[in-house]
Design a protein around this motif. Structure first.
Motif, PDB file in Angstrom:
ATOM      1  N   GLY A   1       0.822  -1.207   0.000  1.00 33.26           N
ATOM      2  CA  GLY A   1       0.000   0.000   0.000  1.00 33.26           C
ATOM      3  C   GLY A   1       0.853   1.252   0.000  1.00 33.26           C
ATOM      4  N   SER A   2       0.230   2.394   0.169  1.00 24.03           N
ATOM      5  CA  SER A   2       0.975   3.649   0.101  1.00 24.03           C
ATOM      6  C   SER A   2       1.854   3.863   1.327  1.00 24.03           C
ATOM      7  CB  SER A   2       0.000   4.811  -0.045  1.00 24.03           C
ATOM      8  OG  SER A   2      -0.937   4.752   1.002  1.00 24.03           O
ATOM      9  N   THR A   3       1.568   3.162   2.414  1.00 22.75           N
ATOM     10  CA  THR A   3       2.335   3.369   3.645  1.00 22.75           C
ATOM     11  C   THR A   3       3.114   2.131   4.081  1.00 22.75           C
ATOM     12  OG1 THR A   3       0.576   4.861   4.322  1.00 22.75           O
ATOM     13  CG2 THR A   3       2.132   4.231   6.025  1.00 22.75           C
TER      14      THR A   3
ATOM     15  N   ILE B   1      -9.451   1.462   5.982  1.00 23.04           N
ATOM     16  CA  ILE B   1      -8.803   2.769   6.205  1.00 23.04           C
ATOM     17  C   ILE B   1      -7.292   2.581   6.269  1.00 23.04           C
ATOM     18  CG2 ILE B   1      -8.840   4.901   7.533  1.00 23.04           C
ATOM     19  CD1 ILE B   1     -11.410   3.900   8.886  1.00 23.04           C
TER      20      ILE B   1
ATOM     21  N   GLY C   1      -3.182   4.183   5.078  1.00 20.79           N
ATOM     22  CA  GLY C   1      -2.347   5.324   5.405  1.00 20.79           C
ATOM     23  C   GLY C   1      -2.694   6.578   4.628  1.00 20.79           C
ATOM     24  N   GLN C   2      -3.060   6.423   3.365  1.00 17.14           N
ATOM     25  CA  GLN C   2      -3.306   7.606   2.528  1.00 17.14           C
ATOM     26  C   GLN C   2      -4.610   7.528   1.766  1.00 17.14           C
ATOM     27  OE1 GLN C   2      -0.435   9.806   1.578  1.00 17.14           O
ATOM     28  NE2 GLN C   2       1.207   8.688   2.557  1.00 17.14           N
ATOM     29  N   ASP C   3      -5.334   6.446   1.931  1.00 13.82           N
ATOM     30  CA  ASP C   3      -6.635   6.381   1.262  1.00 13.82           C
ATOM     31  C   ASP C   3      -7.623   5.546   2.070  1.00 13.82           C
ATOM     32  OD1 ASP C   3      -6.057   3.715   0.729  1.00 13.82           O
ATOM     33  OD2 ASP C   3      -5.406   4.090  -1.313  1.00 13.82           O
TER      34      ASP C   3
ATOM     35  N   GLY D   1      -5.424   7.448   7.384  1.00 12.00           N
ATOM     36  CA  GLY D   1      -4.473   7.330   8.488  1.00 12.00           C
ATOM     37  C   GLY D   1      -3.562   8.549   8.618  1.00 12.00           C
TER      38      GLY D   1
ATOM     39  N   LYS E   1      -0.434   4.452  18.096  1.00 14.31           N
ATOM     40  CA  LYS E   1      -0.902   3.271  18.856  1.00 14.31           C
ATOM     41  C   LYS E   1      -1.578   3.672  20.165  1.00 14.31           C
ATOM     42  CE  LYS E   1       2.466  -0.058  17.204  1.00 14.31           C
ATOM     43  NZ  LYS E   1       3.902   0.077  17.179  1.00 14.31           N
TER      44      LYS E   1
ATOM     45  N   GLY F   1      -7.673  -2.482   7.612  1.00 19.79           N
ATOM     46  CA  GLY F   1      -6.639  -1.482   7.361  1.00 19.79           C
ATOM     47  C   GLY F   1      -5.997  -1.096   8.693  1.00 19.79           C
ATOM     48  N   GLY F   2      -4.855  -0.463   8.618  1.00 20.33           N
ATOM     49  CA  GLY F   2      -4.099  -0.136   9.834  1.00 20.33           C
ATOM     50  C   GLY F   2      -4.886   0.685  10.844  1.00 20.33           C
ATOM     51  N   VAL F   3      -5.740   1.586  10.362  1.00 18.28           N
ATOM     52  CA  VAL F   3      -6.473   2.486  11.272  1.00 18.28           C
ATOM     53  C   VAL F   3      -7.521   1.714  12.084  1.00 18.28           C
ATOM     54  CG1 VAL F   3      -7.890   4.588  11.373  1.00 18.28           C
ATOM     55  CG2 VAL F   3      -5.930   4.486   9.841  1.00 18.28           C
TER      56      VAL F   3
ATOM     57  N   LYS G   1      -6.936  -0.653  13.816  1.00 18.15           N
ATOM     58  CA  LYS G   1      -6.297  -1.064  15.076  1.00 18.15           C
ATOM     59  C   LYS G   1      -6.534  -0.030  16.172  1.00 18.15           C
ATOM     60  CE  LYS G   1      -2.284  -3.469  13.166  1.00 18.15           C
ATOM     61  NZ  LYS G   1      -0.820  -3.292  13.059  1.00 18.15           N
ATOM     62  N   ASN G   2      -7.068   1.118  15.793  1.00 18.81           N
ATOM     63  CA  ASN G   2      -7.367   2.184  16.753  1.00 18.81           C
ATOM     64  C   ASN G   2      -8.761   1.916  17.351  1.00 18.81           C
ATOM     65  OD1 ASN G   2      -8.263   4.540  17.959  1.00 18.81           O
ATOM     66  ND2 ASN G   2      -7.342   5.896  16.431  1.00 18.81           N
TER      67      ASN G   2
END
Ligand code: ADP
Length: 238
Positions: free
Chosen positions: A9-11, A89, A91-93, A115, A130, A197-199, A201-202
């Motif tokens: 991905g972008s991140t 969700i 890093g950039q999209d 993100g 985190k 997506g990484g977000v 995890k929030n």
């Protein structure tokens, strides 16, 4: 031969493979994708790579699939339940897949609702992304934050601090304001959504979405698309 799902991905670049039926994975920054593949090959020997993600065609691969296909297969296999939409969700999209209609919407033009927005917020408060989830639940009162634009949100953060809101309160307010940017992308009749997506995890973001939807989050939400590459490949029986 071992099949490796590679989501660049972008991140971040994510590699997933199965070891004795169990999911193994590694996540690195996108620019380190070559060393990620080297590490995986060192561990597994010869591999067949199924790639997805923004850079799926630019990186080493034997086969590529879109993030939409990868997310549908990944979510289906990991959650094993019917859901109406997938909200990814990154890093950039941000991508929203309307599972029932086989349609999707994407925001890759603006950092609001991605993100990158929380990277900015975390940087402002000199914390790690985190920590955002934990701080969300420590909030006592929630300010209404109107700006979803990253630039204007920062000036709103300052005014809320001046008004006496704590860092925790503001972060919680930002989580709610953030999801308001994404909700219009979700089909109006969707009730059950998968958050990936990484977000995802929030836990603060999960909590905010949970006010509006029945939310399901796979155990490792950031590697769902990479896993989906394996699930798709196996389904095809290639
Ligand atoms: P992409 O696939 O677009 O490269 P990812 O799905 O890997 O993006 O997500 C990267 C984003 O996830 C980054 O913005 C990062 O800040 C965020 N992120 C990663 N881990 C966490 C975490 N534990 N809590 C909150 N945000 C996180």
């Amino acid at each position: 031969m071992n099949i490796v799902g590679l989501d660049v991905g972008s991140t971040t670049a994510k590699a997933v493979w199965l070891k004795n039926g169990k999911i193994s994975f590694k996540i690195v920054s996108t620019h380190n994708w070559r060393s990620l593949i080297e590490e995986v090959k060192k561990e597994l020997g010869d591999v067949k790579i199924v790639s997805t993600g923004y850079f799926r065609k630019k990186v080493e691969h034997d086969f590529t699939i879109t993030e939409i296909t990868a997310s549908i297969y990944g979510v289906k296999d990991l959650l094993r339940r019917d859901i109406d939409a997938i909200v990814d969700i990154g890093g950039q999209d941000t991508k929203v897949v309307d599972v029932k209609r086989n349609d999707f919407k994407m925001n890759d033009k603006c950092s609001a609702g991605t993100g990158a927005f929380f990277e900015l917020v975390a940087n402002y408060f000199k914390i790690d992304v985190k920590e955002l989830g934990k701080l969300h639940f420590a909030s006592k009162k929630v300010p209404k934050i109107n700006s979803t634009c990253s630039v204007f949100a920062l000036s709103e953060i300052v005014s809320k601090l001046v008004e006496g809101y704590s860092k925790e309160d503001i972060i919680r307010g930002l989580h709610f304001s953030f999801i308001n940017r994404i909700i219009p992308m979700i089909p109006k009749d969707a009730k059950k959504i998968a958050l990936i997506g990484g977000v995802a995890k929030n836990a603060g973001i999960v909590d905010a979405f949970s006010r509006y939807f029945k939310v399901y989050v796979p155990k490792e939400p950031q590697i769902v698309n990479a896993y989906g590459c394996i699930a798709y490949y196996e389904k095809l029986g290639l």
